[in-house]
Design an enzyme around this catalytic site. Structure first.
Site, PDB file in Angstrom:
ATOM      1  N   HIS A  62       0.845  -1.188   0.000  1.00 50.39           N
ATOM      2  CA  HIS A  62       0.000   0.000   0.000  1.00 50.39           C
ATOM      3  C   HIS A  62       0.888   1.248   0.000  1.00 50.39           C
ATOM      4  O   HIS A  62       1.804   1.375   0.818  1.00 50.39           O
ATOM      5  CB  HIS A  62      -0.920   0.006   1.217  1.00 50.39           C
ATOM      6  CG  HIS A  62      -2.021  -1.011   1.107  1.00 50.39           C
ATOM      7  ND1 HIS A  62      -2.513  -1.696   2.199  1.00 50.39           N
ATOM      8  CD2 HIS A  62      -2.720  -1.446   0.030  1.00 50.39           C
ATOM      9  CE1 HIS A  62      -3.487  -2.510   1.795  1.00 50.39           C
ATOM     10  NE2 HIS A  62      -3.620  -2.378   0.486  1.00 50.39           N
ATOM     11  N   GLU A  65       1.710   3.388   3.044  1.00 51.98           N
ATOM     12  CA  GLU A  65       2.379   2.657   4.115  1.00 51.98           C
ATOM     13  C   GLU A  65       3.872   2.504   3.803  1.00 51.98           C
ATOM     14  O   GLU A  65       4.510   1.537   4.181  1.00 51.98           O
ATOM     15  CB  GLU A  65       1.694   1.294   4.307  1.00 51.98           C
ATOM     16  CG  GLU A  65       0.220   1.449   4.701  1.00 51.98           C
ATOM     17  CD  GLU A  65      -0.542   0.131   4.769  1.00 51.98           C
ATOM     18  OE1 GLU A  65       0.089  -0.946   4.673  1.00 51.98           O
ATOM     19  OE2 GLU A  65      -1.778   0.170   4.924  1.00 51.98           O
ATOM     20  N   HIS A 208       2.652  -4.128   6.895  1.00 53.84           N
ATOM     21  CA  HIS A 208       1.690  -3.067   6.636  1.00 53.84           C
ATOM     22  C   HIS A 208       1.681  -2.133   7.846  1.00 53.84           C
ATOM     23  O   HIS A 208       2.399  -2.351   8.813  1.00 53.84           O
ATOM     24  CB  HIS A 208       0.283  -3.659   6.419  1.00 53.84           C
ATOM     25  CG  HIS A 208       0.115  -4.370   5.115  1.00 53.84           C
ATOM     26  ND1 HIS A 208      -0.571  -3.823   4.049  1.00 53.84           N
ATOM     27  CD2 HIS A 208       0.553  -5.583   4.692  1.00 53.84           C
ATOM     28  CE1 HIS A 208      -0.554  -4.666   3.034  1.00 53.84           C
ATOM     29  NE2 HIS A 208       0.124  -5.750   3.392  1.00 53.84           N
ATOM     30  N   GLU A 267       0.725  -5.537  11.094  1.00 54.45           N
ATOM     31  CA  GLU A 267       0.274  -4.139  11.087  1.00 54.45           C
ATOM     32  C   GLU A 267       1.150  -3.361  12.069  1.00 54.45           C
ATOM     33  O   GLU A 267       0.908  -3.341  13.275  1.00 54.45           O
ATOM     34  CB  GLU A 267      -1.202  -4.043  11.471  1.00 54.45           C
ATOM     35  CG  GLU A 267      -2.131  -4.724  10.488  1.00 54.45           C
ATOM     36  CD  GLU A 267      -2.298  -3.965   9.173  1.00 54.45           C
ATOM     37  OE1 GLU A 267      -1.772  -2.835   9.075  1.00 54.45           O
ATOM     38  OE2 GLU A 267      -2.935  -4.504   8.250  1.00 54.45           O
TER      39      GLU A 267
END
Length: 303
Positions: A62, A65, A208, A267
């Site tokens: 992404h 990110e 991420h 994450e």
């Protein structure tokens, strides 16, 4: 070995510079081009290790990110230095890990998207008109997650892709959540699928942001030991293992379904994307032992 630049961003050019410096300093680390982005940028992978067990780590699926690219490059640099100096990294002897495993790291899966998120769409961009339309006329692309064609690369994989399309209900290119016209339509996603199929990794880690969580399952396709392995990753990092539902078509999902091997989405950090570059040192302190643990997870089991 992460070049910090003015404005507190880490982009594609910084990545290429770091790759060049890293391989010059440590010739046992090699750089490979695994494919090209929509705009033709080489998607680079770093290879380190001689072992039979193959581990994969990636960052910046992404665009907003992009701090994950800096995290992964910093880790590869620390790991390479520890190997060269025959010392430990997070209580693991680096040279032993190097002999037991082969690490394939793809620090920036989505270089075009990262460029958009950091610099915006310049008039010379080949998709300038479309991008401005997809971004609803906003000049800032700081929230942009997709690639240059407005496709979310982590919704691109053939793991219940049709159900993800129905869930997202996004039917046109945009900043986020558009799965594309069909699975693996985007060259970046195809490059990752081809690399993974060729190397048949034993374990994968996708970085991420944000939430300090570890996703380890996919629809029951994961091997029975995945939850325990996630707990080990959580123990060293302080991150929370989470059994995720209601999500499909991601890289981790496809890897687990396709190979029935452990795959993890991490994450990293907390806050609102894009996380400030100033948080990199603090986030790295949690992520570094997690990545070292991922390299050593195999010792108590065989796939």
């Amino acid at each position: 070995m992460v070049n910090e630049i003015g404005g507190g961003k880490y982009g594609y050019q910084e990545l290429l510079t770091d790759c060049r410096e890293l391989t010059q300093a440590y010739p046992f680390v090699t750089v490979h081009t695994i494919g090209h982005s929509v705009l033709g940028k080489p998607i680079v992978a770093l290879r380190c290790g001689t072992g039979t067990r193959s581990i994969h780590m990636n960052g910046s699926f992404h665009a907003n990110e992009w701090i994950t690219s800096a995290l992964l490059m910093r880790f590869v640099g620390d790991y390479a230095a520890s190997c060269a100096e025959d010392r430990s990294i997070c209580d693991e002897l680096a040279s032993r890990l190097h002999e037991e495993t082969t690490l394939w790291a793809v620090p920036m899966v989505n270089p075009d998207g990262v460029e958009l998120a950091q610099q915006g769409a310049l008039p010379a961009h080949p998709f300038y008109s479309q991008l401005m339309e997809w971004n609803e006329g906003r000049e800032s692309f700081a929230d942009w997650k997709a690639n240059a064609r407005g496709v979310d690369l982590n919704d691109q994989f053939p793991a219940h892709w049709e159900e993800e399309c129905q869930r997202r209900e996004v039917q046109a290119p945009g900043p986020r959540d558009y799965p594309g016209p069909y699975p693996l339509s985007e060259p970046e996603a195809m490059a990752m699928a081809n690399l993974t199929t060729a190397q048949r990794f034993d374990l994968t880690v996708a970085l991420h942001t944000q939430g300090e969580e570890i996703y380890w399952n996919y629809r029951g396709y994961e091997p029975k030991e995945s939850e325990q392995l996630a707990e080990r990753l959580g123990l060293v990092s302080g991150y929370k293992p989470v059994k995720l539902t209601g999500s499909d078509a991601g890289y981790k999902d496809w890897f687990i379904q396709r190979f029935r091997r452990p795959g993890f989405t991490i994450e990293a950090g907390r806050g609102e994307n894009p996380l400030p570059f100033q948080q990199l040192p603090a986030i790295y302190e949690s992520v570094k032992p997690l990545l070292v643990e991922a390299l050593s997870l195999h010792r108590e089991r065989e796939l």
